[in-house]
Design a protein around this motif. Structure first.
Motif, PDB file in Angstrom:
ATOM      1  N   ILE A  72     -12.580  11.834  48.973  1.00  0.00           N
ATOM      2  CA  ILE A  72     -13.216  13.030  48.685  1.00  0.00           C
ATOM      3  C   ILE A  72     -12.194  14.164  49.083  1.00  0.00           C
ATOM      4  N   SER A  73     -11.898  14.187  50.511  1.00  0.00           N
ATOM      5  CA  SER A  73     -10.990  14.990  51.057  1.00  0.00           C
ATOM      6  C   SER A  73      -9.813  15.447  50.348  1.00  0.00           C
ATOM      7  N   GLN A  74      -9.021  14.402  49.931  1.00  0.00           N
ATOM      8  CA  GLN A  74      -7.837  14.273  48.976  1.00  0.00           C
ATOM      9  C   GLN A  74      -8.151  15.272  47.833  1.00  0.00           C
ATOM     10  N   SER A  75      -9.230  14.864  47.010  1.00  0.00           N
ATOM     11  CA  SER A  75      -9.360  15.373  45.643  1.00  0.00           C
ATOM     12  C   SER A  75      -9.972  16.842  45.729  1.00  0.00           C
ATOM     13  N   MET A  76     -10.456  17.169  46.564  1.00  0.00           N
ATOM     14  CA  MET A  76     -11.305  18.662  46.972  1.00  0.00           C
ATOM     15  C   MET A  76     -10.256  19.655  47.906  1.00  0.00           C
ATOM     16  N   ASP A  77      -9.147  18.967  48.318  1.00  0.00           N
ATOM     17  CA  ASP A  77      -8.569  19.535  49.541  1.00  0.00           C
ATOM     18  C   ASP A  77      -9.261  20.192  50.647  1.00  0.00           C
ATOM     19  N   HIS A  78     -10.294  19.739  51.116  1.00  0.00           N
ATOM     20  CA  HIS A  78     -11.244  20.144  52.059  1.00  0.00           C
ATOM     21  C   HIS A  78     -11.478  18.812  52.956  1.00  0.00           C
ATOM     22  N   LYS A  79     -11.675  19.131  54.278  1.00  0.00           N
ATOM     23  CA  LYS A  79     -11.919  17.811  55.130  1.00  0.00           C
ATOM     24  C   LYS A  79     -13.277  17.461  54.929  1.00  0.00           C
TER      25      LYS A  79
END
Length: 191
Positions: A72-79
């Motif tokens: 999810i972090s990689q796909s949304m560019d948020h941690k």
């Protein structure tokens, strides 16, 4: 009772009784907005695990939750962080084998150095004492297996500090056996 994103909540907050109730959004506090609605800060959402019964189930759930959070972090560019109450306890099982090997190797190294210094820098004797201690540790792992003691943070500390009763008893008996039988025979052969 939930309907169309609203959850019924009792005013007393303790029971679903017939006292006065109000309707609030289910995730009303889940989104933190920056001042003046200039952006969105911390948010959360709830997910569920399948039924977990054994320690390996909890460990696998922890690993999969971290993989999911990373995706999810990689796909949304948020941690994104995965959190659950049981993660705190089962975190230790991810590195317990490495921690055990590191602590026991450091302990054996310290024993070797101290024995070397106290025996007047007799390296061969220090090696024999260290090998004997290593054999005791191998026997301790055997006793842990026989008595069904799992390797966790507590048993790791007990291996390093020899505090827990069953492990202490086994350490005394195995140490006495090695010290009174094996080590004198070995030393008589090597002079």
């Amino acid at each position: 009772v939930e309907s169309s994103g609203l959850k019924e909540k009792s005013l007393c907050g303790f029971c679903p009784c017939s006292c006065q109730t109000i309707l609030i959004p289910t995730y009303a506090t889940a989104v933190e907005r920056y001042p003046n609605n200039s952006g969105v800060g911390a948010t959360y959402f709830m997910t569920y695990h399948t039924i977990l019964k054994e320690s390996p189930d909890f460990i696998d759930a922890l690993k999969m939750a971290r993989i999911l959070a990373e995706n999810i972090s990689q796909s949304m560019d948020h941690k994104v962080f995965a959190y659950s109450v049981f993660y705190v306890f089962y975190e230790q099982y991810l590195t317990i084998a490495y921690d055990t090997a590191l602590n026991l190797c450091v302990s054996l190294g310290a024993i070797f150095v101290v024995t070397t210094v106290l025996l007047g820098f007799e390296l061969w004797a220090a090696v024999m004492v260290s090998i004997t201690i290593a054999m005791i540790l191998v026997n301790m792992f055997g006793v842990m297996w026989l008595w069904d003691i799992s390797l966790n943070a507590v048993s790791l500390v007990n291996l390093v500090m020899v505090f827990y009763f069953r492990m202490y008893l086994a350490m005394v008996l195995l140490g006495a056996t090695h010290g009174l039988i094996f080590l004198p025979v070995l030393l008589s052969y090597i002079g």
